[in-house]
Design a protein around this motif. Structure first.
Motif, PDB file in Angstrom:
ATOM      1  N   HIS A   1       0.853  -1.190   0.000  1.00 32.46           N
ATOM      2  CA  HIS A   1       0.000   0.000   0.000  1.00 32.46           C
ATOM      3  C   HIS A   1       0.890   1.242   0.000  1.00 32.46           C
ATOM      4  CE1 HIS A   1      -3.439  -2.410   2.096  1.00 32.46           C
ATOM      5  NE2 HIS A   1      -3.640  -2.349   0.790  1.00 32.46           N
ATOM      6  N   ILE A   2       0.864   2.007  -1.061  1.00 33.49           N
ATOM      7  CA  ILE A   2       1.673   3.229  -1.104  1.00 33.49           C
ATOM      8  C   ILE A   2       0.787   4.426  -1.442  1.00 33.49           C
ATOM      9  CG2 ILE A   2       3.785   2.033  -1.757  1.00 33.49           C
ATOM     10  CD1 ILE A   2       3.270   3.201  -4.635  1.00 33.49           C
ATOM     11  N   GLY A   3       1.318   5.601  -1.144  1.00 32.84           N
ATOM     12  CA  GLY A   3       0.573   6.819  -1.427  1.00 32.84           C
ATOM     13  C   GLY A   3       1.424   8.036  -1.179  1.00 32.84           C
ATOM     14  N   THR A   4       0.785   9.094  -0.685  1.00 38.37           N
ATOM     15  CA  THR A   4       1.477  10.364  -0.479  1.00 38.37           C
ATOM     16  C   THR A   4       0.669  11.214   0.490  1.00 38.37           C
ATOM     17  OG1 THR A   4       2.636  12.114  -1.689  1.00 38.37           O
ATOM     18  CG2 THR A   4       0.351  11.681  -2.339  1.00 38.37           C
ATOM     19  N   GLY A   5       1.177  12.407   0.809  1.00 36.60           N
ATOM     20  CA  GLY A   5       0.378  13.337   1.605  1.00 36.60           C
ATOM     21  C   GLY A   5       1.020  13.876   2.869  1.00 36.60           C
ATOM     22  N   LEU A   6       2.325  13.662   3.075  1.00 33.63           N
ATOM     23  CA  LEU A   6       2.981  14.192   4.276  1.00 33.63           C
ATOM     24  C   LEU A   6       2.892  15.710   4.336  1.00 33.63           C
ATOM     25  CD1 LEU A   6       6.349  12.282   4.796  1.00 33.63           C
ATOM     26  CD2 LEU A   6       4.371  12.290   6.305  1.00 33.63           C
ATOM     27  N   ASP A   7       2.424  16.220   5.475  1.00 36.48           N
ATOM     28  CA  ASP A   7       2.392  17.662   5.731  1.00 36.48           C
ATOM     29  C   ASP A   7       1.675  18.415   4.615  1.00 36.48           C
ATOM     30  OD1 ASP A   7       4.378  16.427   7.362  1.00 36.48           O
ATOM     31  OD2 ASP A   7       5.216  18.383   7.813  1.00 36.48           O
ATOM     32  N   LEU A   8       0.653  17.786   4.049  1.00 34.39           N
ATOM     33  CA  LEU A   8      -0.082  18.399   2.940  1.00 34.39           C
ATOM     34  C   LEU A   8      -1.070  19.446   3.423  1.00 34.39           C
ATOM     35  CD1 LEU A   8      -0.731  18.329  -0.120  1.00 34.39           C
ATOM     36  CD2 LEU A   8      -2.436  16.546   0.382  1.00 34.39           C
ATOM     37  N   VAL A   9      -1.514  19.309   4.672  1.00 36.36           N
ATOM     38  CA  VAL A   9      -2.532  20.205   5.222  1.00 36.36           C
ATOM     39  C   VAL A   9      -1.929  21.010   6.362  1.00 36.36           C
ATOM     40  CG1 VAL A   9      -4.823  20.337   6.255  1.00 36.36           C
ATOM     41  CG2 VAL A   9      -4.309  18.540   4.572  1.00 36.36           C
ATOM     42  N   LEU A  10      -2.204  22.302   6.362  1.00 40.50           N
ATOM     43  CA  LEU A  10      -1.636  23.214   7.366  1.00 40.50           C
ATOM     44  C   LEU A  10      -2.739  23.874   8.179  1.00 40.50           C
ATOM     45  CD1 LEU A  10       1.092  25.052   5.233  1.00 40.50           C
ATOM     46  CD2 LEU A  10       1.304  22.929   6.529  1.00 40.50           C
ATOM     47  N   PHE A  11      -2.366  24.284   9.403  1.00 37.88           N
ATOM     48  CA  PHE A  11      -3.257  25.014  10.298  1.00 37.88           C
ATOM     49  C   PHE A  11      -2.454  26.149  10.938  1.00 37.88           C
ATOM     50  CE2 PHE A  11      -4.654  20.650  10.142  1.00 37.88           C
ATOM     51  CZ  PHE A  11      -6.033  20.728  10.019  1.00 37.88           C
TER      52      PHE A  11
END
Length: 595
Positions: free
Chosen positions: A309-319
């Motif tokens: 299972h692979i993907g992406t998305g590290l630190d994609l969303v910020l607050f």
């Protein structure tokens, strides 16, 4: 860097350094104990190689329900209760309790990592990778498991196996600590008309169900923690054969010795190490074995069919404001008290609070899984998480370090059923040399397309009122290497996925189950290695395809089926044979002793 962030960084760095020293002390204490105080017999009924989810479950049931002699051989050491604090799980990555494997350089993926190699964290510890994972329990699509057994077991039988382990083996609980983000994501999912799931399969979102007991990490190995049946810090060099029958294993403890098994050897060393042991023993692709001058015992496609299972998305969303656990929360004495005495608080966080399943093709079965983690790797300012993934310096400096003044979250977009398939193969006859791991990530263009579609769904989630109300927004810094593409266009996201490729550490398939006449089969539907008597493989490596979700539950289910239909069957046969010779005295008393 603000004074608060600097203080947090210093505190966290001290904590990591102290944890690392403590981990080494635990490791060497167990190593010393295993060398000088372990009692080893030369022969057992069963030898189990590996103490992960499958090996420990089988060992536990043998100990509890039979009188068979057995030994569980674990290459790593025993852990300490501090290592069971869920929030500390990532700190064991790249430690002495990790095999520290990595992929071969990837042609289509992992470009953001040093030498285009993705890390392959695998537990080298009593409990295996279940000691390092996110503890997420997901059954997945049970119809897939019926297909694995080619109709031998129906859907109800598979579901009964899950019910058994969930009631009698596992400790399952709802997460004990929620950040603000978890509830907001569920509300956002409802805004986009996704269902809130009560069961763990279908299209929709749900809070994570975790393998925890009173807030502490729980694994099947806990049933063997104090057992005399476990030998740690043991390297299995190869298996022993007489013709086509496996009779034992050659091990290093650190001295070399041979152990013999009267009824069977069960390989449960994981998707990378199980094929490694088989290949070192002469079971594998004939051309590979010949190239290393290893006598061929049986030519089989061992090591092929690697999937993940692979993907992406590290630190994609910020607050702009914190939504989750901070470093001060981890070190807060009240929270420490809450954890040790009540099993509550931020130290119980599994990392992943919410899981979601979607279909990018509008089908009833999902092709993507979302794992929502309320932190990113920039949270520790590069003191550990970045090193565990081997992020390149240029990528770190030009992307992650630029968001130190923000609070991050990770929305992992994971491909459930990749078409890209790789392999694992040994590179030497020396058992201490790690295997070559080439998953061939993203070698099939459809895999990239599906992940890109999933990232677009993440953006729609972030643009809902529920997430905008807590200040969520997409990280709009162009990812290094992708600056020439229009931001968030399909071309940009294809580049982004190829650079920031992430594994969820769910490798399967390298000793695939199947029918004897199938080209990719290594074991049959009884888990027996084809053409070899008394040799079985039971772990993630036998899964011929990936489950629709985290793999720990499926592996436990398979291990339970193995016990029910192999160990128990042997027990029944022995009892019948013994009782055929029962004495008149035993007949009158209606007794039939058997071991």
């Amino acid at each position: 860097m603000s004074p608060i962030h600097f203080a947090q960084l210093c505190l966290f760095s001290i904590g990591i350094y102290s944890f690392s020293i403590f981990t080494y002390l635990v490791f060497y204490y167990d190593l010393f104990s295993s060398i000088f105080f372990s009692e080893i017999q030369s022969e057992y009924d069963f030898i189990i190689v590996g103490s992960g989810t499958a090996g420990s479950l089988i060992g536990h049931r043998i100990a509890k329900e039979t009188n068979y002699t057995f030994i569980v051989l674990e290459a790593g050491g025993r852990s300490h209760p501090f290592h069971d604090i869920p929030a500390f799980g990532p700190l064991l990555h790249q430690s002495v309790f990790d095999w520290n494997y990595e992929t071969e350089p990837q042609e289509n993926a992992c470009f953001a990592m040093e030498n285009s190699r993705c890390k392959q964290t695998q537990g080298k510890i009593l409990g295996g990778s279940s000691k390092l994972n996110n503890m997420i329990h997901i059954r997945g699509n049970t119809s897939h498991y019926v297909e694995w057994f080619h109709g031998k077991y129906n859907k109800k039988y598979i579901e009964d196996q899950f019910k058994y382990i969930e009631s009698n083996i596992f400790h399952l609980n709802n997460i004990q600590y929620d950040s603000n983000l978890g509830e907001a994501v569920l509300r956002a999912a409802k805004e986009l008309n996704f269902k809130l799931l009560k069961q763990d399969f279908g299209i929709g979102f749900m809070k994570s169900i975790v393998t925890q007991n009173q807030g502490k990490r729980w694994t099947t190995s806990y049933n063997l923690e104090t057992s005399k049946h476990v030998l740690t810090n043991v390297l299995v060099e190869k298996l022993l054969f007489i013709k086509n029958k496996c009779i034992g294993a050659q091990i290093t403890t650190p001295k070399k010795m041979k152990l013999f098994a009267k009824k069977g050897v069960i390989i449960s060393a994981g998707t990378f190490n199980s094929p490694k042991i088989l290949q070192l023993s002469g079971i594998g692709p004939e051309n590979l074995l010949n190239s290393l001058n290893i006598p061929v015992v049986k030519s089989l496609p061992v090591g092929k069919n690697l999937q993940d299972h692979i993907g992406t998305g590290l630190d994609l969303v910020l607050f702009n404001n914190s939504q989750s656990v901070e470093m001060f929360d981890i070190m807060n004495l009240w929270n420490v008290f809450q954890y040790f005495f009540n099993g509550k608080g931020p130290l119980t966080t599994p990392g992943c609070e919410v899981v979601g399943f979607i279909s990018t093709k509008n089908e009833t079965s999902p092709d993507l899984q979302f794992m929502v983690l309320p932190v990113g790797i920039s949270a520790d300012r590069g003191s550990h998480l970045r090193k565990a993934l081997k992020i390149r310096d240029t990528v770190w400096n030009d992307y992650f370090s630029k968001i130190f003044d923000k609070y991050t979250a990770t929305f992992l977009t994971l491909l459930l059923h990749p078409k890209s398939v790789g392999e694992v193969r040994i590179q030497s006859k020396n058992p201490t040399v790690p295997p070559l791991i080439d998953p061939k990530y993203l070698s099939h263009k459809d895999d990239i397309r599906t992940i890109v579609d999933g990232v677009h769904v993440i953006r729609k989630l972030i643009e809902t009122d529920s997430l905008k109300n807590i200040g969520a927004h997409i990280n709009n810094i162009p990812f290094p290497g992708c600056e020439n593409f229009e931001f968030f266009s399909d071309s940009y996201l294809e580049c982004y996925v190829k650079h920031l490729t992430l594994t969820s550490y769910h490798p399967v398939g390298t000793c695939a189950m199947g029918l004897p006449e199938m080209n990719n089969s290594v074991v049959d539907t009884t888990f027996k290695v084809l053409g070899i008597d008394n040799l079985y493989v039971v772990d993630g490596s036998v899964l011929p395809t990936l489950p629709s979700g985290n793999i720990n539950a499926a592996i436990a289910m398979m291990a339970n089926i193995f016990f029910e239909n192999n160990i128990k069957e042997i027990l029944k046969i022995n009892k019948i044979n013994f009782c055929n010779k029962v004495s008149f005295h035993d007949f009158l008393l209606n007794t039939c002793p058997v071991r």
